[in-house]
Every structure is written in C-alpha cells, then in structure tokens.
Design an enzyme around this catalytic site. Structure first.
Site, PDB file in Angstrom:
ATOM      1  N   CYS A 196      59.904 -44.238   3.726  1.00  0.00           N
ATOM      2  CA  CYS A 196      58.654 -43.598   4.139  1.00  0.00           C
ATOM      3  C   CYS A 196      58.527 -42.271   3.403  1.00  0.00           C
ATOM      4  CB  CYS A 196      58.636 -43.384   5.655  1.00  0.00           C
ATOM      5  SG  CYS A 196      57.205 -42.452   6.240  1.00  0.00           S
ATOM      6  N   TRP A 206      55.415 -49.937   5.239  1.00  0.00           N
ATOM      7  CA  TRP A 206      54.148 -50.564   4.875  1.00  0.00           C
ATOM      8  C   TRP A 206      53.552 -49.831   3.675  1.00  0.00           C
ATOM      9  CZ3 TRP A 206      51.828 -54.626   7.783  1.00  0.00           C
ATOM     10  CH2 TRP A 206      52.559 -55.015   8.911  1.00  0.00           C
ATOM     11  N   ARG A 219      55.450 -47.003  16.095  1.00  0.00           N
ATOM     12  CA  ARG A 219      56.599 -46.890  16.990  1.00  0.00           C
ATOM     13  C   ARG A 219      56.442 -47.937  18.093  1.00  0.00           C
ATOM     14  NH1 ARG A 219      56.163 -41.861  18.314  1.00  0.00           N
ATOM     15  NH2 ARG A 219      57.700 -41.049  16.865  1.00  0.00           N
ATOM     16  N   TYR A 220      57.495 -48.732  18.311  1.00  0.00           N
ATOM     17  CA  TYR A 220      57.463 -49.725  19.376  1.00  0.00           C
ATOM     18  C   TYR A 220      57.695 -49.051  20.719  1.00  0.00           C
ATOM     19  CZ  TYR A 220      58.145 -52.818  15.369  1.00  0.00           C
ATOM     20  OH  TYR A 220      58.031 -53.451  14.165  1.00  0.00           O
ATOM     21  N   PHE A 221      57.425 -49.805  21.792  1.00  0.00           N
ATOM     22  CA  PHE A 221      57.488 -49.219  23.127  1.00  0.00           C
ATOM     23  C   PHE A 221      58.865 -48.685  23.483  1.00  0.00           C
ATOM     24  CE2 PHE A 221      59.381 -53.159  24.258  1.00  0.00           C
ATOM     25  CZ  PHE A 221      60.157 -52.869  25.367  1.00  0.00           C
ATOM     26  N   TYR A 258      43.981 -51.940   9.402  1.00  0.00           N
ATOM     27  CA  TYR A 258      43.840 -50.914  10.438  1.00  0.00           C
ATOM     28  C   TYR A 258      42.395 -50.824  10.911  1.00  0.00           C
ATOM     29  CZ  TYR A 258      48.518 -49.440   9.112  1.00  0.00           C
ATOM     30  OH  TYR A 258      49.866 -49.419   8.868  1.00  0.00           O
ATOM     31  N   CYS A 332      56.190 -61.017  32.399  1.00  0.00           N
ATOM     32  CA  CYS A 332      56.882 -59.937  33.104  1.00  0.00           C
ATOM     33  C   CYS A 332      56.000 -59.322  34.187  1.00  0.00           C
ATOM     34  CB  CYS A 332      57.322 -58.859  32.124  1.00  0.00           C
ATOM     35  SG  CYS A 332      56.009 -58.264  31.035  1.00  0.00           S
ATOM     36  N   HIS A 787      56.084 -53.996  28.267  1.00  0.00           N
ATOM     37  CA  HIS A 787      56.859 -54.813  29.198  1.00  0.00           C
ATOM     38  C   HIS A 787      56.815 -54.186  30.577  1.00  0.00           C
ATOM     39  CE1 HIS A 787      59.798 -57.846  30.210  1.00  0.00           C
ATOM     40  NE2 HIS A 787      60.605 -56.944  30.716  1.00  0.00           N
TER      41      HIS A 787
END
Length: 797
Positions: A196, A206, A219-221, A258, A332, A787
């Site tokens: 990056c 990317w 950023r994931y959860f 995007y 969930c 989740h």
C-alpha cells in the site's frame, strides 16, 4: 416371525416411489435434530418421505400405521489429505459464484461420508437385505428398489433450500469498464512485492485501474483486512474501479466498482492491466478471491478469534441449556435471538415443558407446523442431548471438529419455516436481529390466539400524552409495544477531544492514528427517551386549526422482560445505511419506575373528540369533504385498511400524511377502526357495494382462508387482488374472530379451543426494575455484513 417377503407383500401398497416435487427429508428428523450421522441413524418413511430418529420412528409407526422405513446411517470417512480441515481455506474446486450445489458454485463434500442403506419393517424392525429382495416376486422387488433408488437420488429438502437460498447473482459488467480513461503517467506495476502506498500493508492490495495507485482494501469487522486507503483514494479522486492484485489469472481477477458499490466484470481487463505493464496471461493467483473469502468466512464463522474472546481462556461447556447452534450461511441473527428467547421461562414452559403433548398433536406433516418446529428447537437447545463433545479428530472416524467442540444443532427446518414467504428471512443474506425478533414474535402471536402466549413476557403498553400548546388541553392514547428503542446521543460523547484528535490525524494521513470509539453514557440515551417531542403540525380539535403540541411517552405497564434496542444503525446524509461506531456502557440493573405513566392529571382538560370542519368548495357551501386520494393511497400502501385510511384523512382535515399517520397510530385499537367511514348526512358507509370478483374470492380462498376473510380483504382494498393478499397476511389480527389457516390448522384449533380471546391486549405489569440477563451484539462496521453474537447470564456467569 413372519417371512420378510410376506411382510413386504402386505405393506407394498403403502410404499411410494418419490416423484418430482415430493419433499424428501433424508437429512434431519422432523421432530428432533437426529440425522443419518446420529446414533441409530435416520428412518425415512417410504410413504410420506418424512425422516425420524430412532426415538421417534416407533411413535410415527404407531400413529400412522406405516411400516416400511428406509434406514440411512452415515459415517465420516478419513480424508487422504485433511491438512486444510477447519482452517477456513476454500475447497479445492474454486467457486466462481456465491452459490451451493450448482455449476460454478460451492461443492458440498458428500464424498467424505460412507452411507449404509436398508429397508426396515416395523414394529419388529425386520431388515430387508439385497439377498431378501432377490428372492421376492418381480413386482415387489421392482417397487421396493425404485422407492429406495428414488430416495437415494432425490435432493434432500435441506439441500434444495441451501441451493435456493445461496444462489447469488452473477456479476454484471461495470458501466465504467468499456470507456474507462487511464492516465498516461508512466506507472508500471511489478509482478510481485506489492505494498500500500500509504501504510505499507502487503496484503489485500487493490490497484486503481485509472492511475495505477496501489492501496490497501477495506478493514473487515474483526480488524483485519486493510485500512480503507483504496476506498479513500476513490473518494478523493473519483476514479471508479480497482482490481485486487493477487487474484489475477489468465481467467480474470476480482474487480470492484466503488461507484457502483459492487463486485463487477471488466471485459477489457487484459487491456486495462497491460496499460500498467501487467501481462494477465502470465499471472498466477496468490490471494483468495472475494467469493472464496466470503464462503470461507461462512464456513468458519464459529471459529473467528474475536468471537471467542481472544486473549481469554475459555472453558467449553456441555449439558442442558448450553447447546450451540451451527451457522447456516448468515443465520447468526436467528441463532442469537433464539438462544436468548429460550432462556425466558415463558418460552420454555410453552414449548419445551409440553413437547410430548405438542408432538402427539402435531399434524401429519410436522415439518410445516410452527408450534412443533419451535418446540423441537427449544428442546434441542435445553435438553443437553446435542451438547456433547464432538468426536476426536484423531479417532478412526476422521471427524474434523477440534476436541472440545460441541455437536450442536443446525436449525435448517426451523429457519425454512419461519422464513417461508418472507423476502429477506427466506434467504441466506445477512439480516437484522431486531427485525427477526419482531417477525418471530408476530408469528408467535398469530399461533397463540388462545391459551398461553409466551410473547406476553415482552408485551407492554405505552401511553402517549399530547398537549396542545395553544389551549393546554391534552389527549391520551395507548398502544402495544414489545421493544424500547433508544436513540444514540452522539453529541453527548464524553471523549470529544480524543475523537477530534484521532480524526485530525487520520485526515493528515497518519496511519498510526488509533481507532477511537465515541463513549456515550447510557443515561444520556435514556434521557432522550424521556424528552418531550415537539409536534409542529398538530391539528387541535380545541382550537380547530393546526398548532404546536408536545408529546411525551411513558410506560402504562412494565413487562416481565424488557427488550431494549440501542439504535446504532442509521442513515447518512446520502441515505446510505451506516452503523454508528460507539461504545455504550449498559448497567447491570435498571430502574424505570420513574417513567410510569400517570394518566389524566387533576384539573387537566382533554381535547374534544370532534371531526375537523368539512372542506368548503366553490360551488356548494356545505358538502361532504373531498378526500386527498394521494394521501389515502400512501396509507393503503403501508398496509392499513382502506376505510381506516379514509377516516384518517377525513378526521385530520386533509392536512397531510404525517397528521393522518398520527391519527391511525392513535386509533388502531378502536373497535370500528376498519369499519366504513360515515360522511355527514349519510346513513351508511361509503364503501362501494358492487359485487366482488368471484375469481379474486376463489384465489384467496384457495390459499386457505375463508370466504368471509377473503371478502373482508377485498373490500378493504377496493377489490384489488394483489393488495388484498398483502392485506390479509399483514392484518391477521383483524381476523382473529375467524378461522385463519396457519400451519395446516385453523387458529382456533391450534390451541384446541374455540373461546374468543379477551377484548384488548393482555399485558403483565411489574415494578419496572430490571437486571441484565442477555445481550445481542452486532460485530462489524457495516449494516450489510458482520456477525451477531449473544451473551447470556446463566448460573450467575
């Protein structure tokens, strides 16, 4: 004991061969969570094709007289290469679309099991072997063989539902791809070693296809993934599409738009990559695609480190009341809600204490009966039968579950039933736990019209007091609710300076800036609930005109169990749903007694219940009012009865949708809420009396409703079939004096009695003091993913 051939001859007439469209339940017992892998295997009735575990097959035989059952036992085979087991890696055959069991989709590894089949004759449990079949007459042998082959080859109901629920859409061509403008800036991308350009991250990189900038992804959860720099680059430049480096092969790569906010196809990808020196034909994949990541996440959702309270030594629990539920894709939300509900004594007593009676009274197809499936789930959670350690991975069965894991239960049948016909809950997409809770409570209400109703544990009355500021006269109304929704008061954050400093550092591109979460006091959220609301467009019957009023909301009763939703999900200025990143410290105990409604005060005058003046028209001085059709239509589209909508517009003097909605919410419990509007000078209602379409009536009656119900629905919706069908399903409470078909039985029969329910909603009332016993958390930064997990206090832990 009779000869097997003679027995088969006697039961031959009851053995059926599955036809297309038959529902074959060969993966799960209709009354328990037994499966072919369970001890004793699964018995499939060769007439109804319902499956039963060892403990229920004899009960089914005694009740129905069926004798021939197809017995399936399944054992796990040891895999030759099990190195990836449980690691979350995708299967060897790479999926190209988020789907199960279809071309290009995720392949279920059925070859990991060995199955044994036989026909068993009850009550003596005589087994029919292949040698027995060989000695039987041709007609017997052919019928039995065809039935066995049909059951073996048929898709199980659970598999068919998986395919239906998981079949994701194919990616569409990006509208930007055909004419994408690329900058001639001399940028050339090396074949490896990507980083990056902002934070030096080396994974999830990317490349923007307009300027060749390499940035990290979202950023994931759980904190992994990237730092959102590729997204920030788009927001600053408007350059719309990017490709994930590491996923590029001669067949393509992951391309994200995007601007379109979706994974897309780029038919000119080889040309766009070549612009930056990338030869697509020589590239090898080094990272998982987004589809593989999503499937891997769903496969290992129960193993996420963050859910397991990383850094804490946890002791696995087994036994009654601590049974785990397997995640069915994105179920969930359902698992969390049902785990909490079955810690409430009312649900335990209704469905688990009475399970034998419920099963004895179940209809011929218990898989479609609401009460039976809820009882089955509740017993599965509370009994402890499925809360046992899974097999050791080193044992001869080759099971892949780590030591200490539970067997658990997979609520496939329950999920299919409660989601049937619902546009969201019938899918495997991520859903909202609060919406599901209300949906499930609504189903409980519809199925408990007589007898005990466990949802009363949450039901309470809300008193709304509206005071006209011009006349100081008041109006009191009550409504039923099941949940308190608390707004998040962002302006009340106690760490404002820390938040502003972190934001400043992020804007300056400081990658080391810490993530700071707004700290909101719970008392501030409760205070907002207590604040009077100003109504600026209130039609006052005291002054016969619009004026300002204040509305305060109080508890007219306190339920046994109080559900509170903190409204972290909201809409941005662009109307895109987002989640507020806040931390709220909820207290262990809560005293709401100060919020109890007091009713009309001494000396307080009430607003008169009079209709607004009739509208004046140029040609006639006094005439029945002309109702605003657009407002009436808007209200009807929300699902309210036509006549109630006409009354709302009439009694609020055509003053707009907000005033009409206020009238509806205040009069929903009126006995004549949906009865025809009687205009001044008229002796009867204005509902058209023309004959209804017999074709429309027949269509609705064929769905299991009575002619009287169909007539009411059509009259409430101006004889429009589609609206009548929507109306009848959303207004079952209006029909409770009639027999509403539900799960194969009428509402009155569902509890075995025909006594009409008592007038008005039944509510319990307590002191308004509560102790926290469970909470459901959404983990993730987006409303569309993440989740749900629940924490429940049991045995003071």
């Amino acid at each position: 004991m009779a000869d097997v051939g003679e027995v088969l001859m006697s039961v031959l007439s009851t053995i059926r061969v599955p036809k297309p469209g038959d529902r074959v339940h060969k993966d799960e017992c209709a009354l328990s969570f037994s499966s072919p892998e369970s001890e004793g295997g699964l018995y499939v009735c060769m007439n109804s094709f319902l499956g039963f575990g060892r403990q229920y097959v004899e009960r089914h035989h005694a009740r129905t007289g069926q004798r021939a059952y197809f017995h399936i036992t399944r054992t796990r085979k040891a895999k030759e290469d099990d190195s990836n087991s449980g690691s979350g890696h995708p299967p060897k055959k790479k999926p190209t679309r988020l789907a199960i069991g279809i071309e290009g989709g995720f392949d279920v590894e059925q070859e990991l099991y060995e199955e044994d089949y036989k026909v068993v004759i009850l009550p003596d449990r005589q087994e029919v072997t292949s040698d027995d079949l060989a000695t039987m007459p041709d007609v017997v042998r052919e019928r039995v063989s065809l039935s066995m082959a049909g059951i073996m080859s048929a898709d199980s109901v659970s598999h068919a539902l998986q395919v239906q629920q998981w079949d994701g859409e194919l990616r569409q061509e990006s509208r930007h791809a055909p004419e994408l403008k690329q900058l001639d800036n001399g940028v050339k991308i090396p074949p490896s070693g990507w980083r990056c350009e902002v934070c030096d991250l080396q994974e999830n990189i990317w490349m923007n296809l307009t300027d060749g900038k390499m940035m990290c992804g979202r950023r994931y959860f759980d904190g992994s993934g990237g730092n959102n720099h590729a997204l920030l680059h788009f927001q600053q430049t408007g350059f719309p599409i990017a490709v994930k480096l590491g996923t590029i092969t001669p067949d393509g790569g992951d391309v994200y738009s995007y601007d379109e906010d979706d994974m897309v196809l780029d038919s000119k990808l080889p040309e766009h990559l070549a612009h930056f020196g990338i030869n697509m034909m020589t590239m090898e994949k080094t990272e998982r695609t987004m589809t593989e990541l999503e499937i891997a996440v769903n496969q290992r959702v129960g193993e996420w480190e963050v859910i397991q309270e990383s850094g804490t030594t946890l002791r696995p629990l087994f036994g009654p009341g601590v049974t785990g539920m397997k995640n069915l894709g994105n179920s969930c939300y359902l698992n969390s809600v049902m785990q909490v509900l079955f810690t409430v004594p009312d649900f335990q007593q209704k469905y688990v204490s009475n399970i034998d009676k419920i099963i004895d009274e179940a209809p011929s197809d218990p898989t479609q009966d609401f009460k039976t499936q809820v009882a089955k789930l509740g017993y599965g959670l509370l009994s402890g039968d499925y809360s046992k350690p899974a097999p050791d991975p080193a044992d001869e069965t080759g099971a892949s579950e780590p030591r200490g894991d539970q067997i658990g239960i997979a609520p496939r049948m329950f999920k299919a039933l409660v989601g049937r016909g619902h546009p969201e809950f019938s899918t495997n997409r991520q859903q909202d736990a609060q919406e599901f809770l209300l949906h499930f409570i609504n189903m409980v209400e519809r199925n408990c019209r007589t007898g005990s109703n466990p949802s009363e544990a949450f039901r309470f009355l809300v008193e709304e007091r509206i005071v006209c500021q011009q006349s100081q006269k008041a109006k009191y109304t009550q409504r039923v609710d099941y949940m308190v929704q608390l707004p998040v008061q962002m302006e009340q954050a106690t760490n404002t300076e820390e938040l502003q400093e972190a934001e400043r550092r992020r804007e300056e591109g400081d990658s080391s800036a810490p993530t700071v979460r707004a700290q909101i006091p719970f008392t501030a959220c409760m205070a907002a609930l207590n604040e009077p609301e100003v109504l600026t467009d209130f039609w006052s019957s005291a002054v016969q005109s619009k004026t300002t009023a204040t509305k305060t909301t109080r508890f007219a009763s306190f339920p046994d169990h109080l559900v509170i939703q903190i409204k972290k999900f909201t809409f941005g200025l662009d109307w895109v749903p987002k989640k507020l990143d806040v931390s709220i410290d909820v207290p262990d105990t809560l005293d709401l007694s100060a919020l109890r409604a007091t009713g009309q005060q001494p000396g307080e005058e009430l607003l008169p219940e009079v209709a607004p003046p009739p509208l004046m028209t140029p040609d006639v001085e006094v005439k029945a009012p002309v109702l605003d059709d657009s407002t009436v239509s808007q209200l009807c589209e929300m699902g309210f009865p036509l006549e109630a909508c006409r009354k709302a517009v009439y009694y609020t003097g055509n003053t707009g949708i907000d005033a009409a909605m206020n009238w509806i919410m205040g009069h929903m419990d009126d006995a004549d809420f949906a009865s025809p509007l009687v205009m001044p000078g008229c002796s009867s209602g204005t509902t058209p009396t023309e004959s209804l379409s017999e074709e429309h009536l027949a269509t609705i009656v064929s769905m299991g409703f009575s002619r009287e119900q169909a007539t009411k629905a059509l009259r409430a919706t101006s004889n429009v079939l589609d609206r009548a069908v929507d109306w009848i399903f959303s207004h079952l409470d209006d029909l409770e004096s009639m027999d509403v078909s539900e799960g194969g039985r009428s509402a009155a029969e569902s509890e075995g009695g025909r006594e009409p329910p008592p007038p008005g909603p039944r509510v319990k009332d307590g002191p308004g003091k509560y102790e926290l016993f469970a909470f459901i958390s959404h983990m993730g930064t987006s409303t569309m993913c993440g989740h749900y997990v629940c924490h429940i206090k049991k045995d003071h832990q």
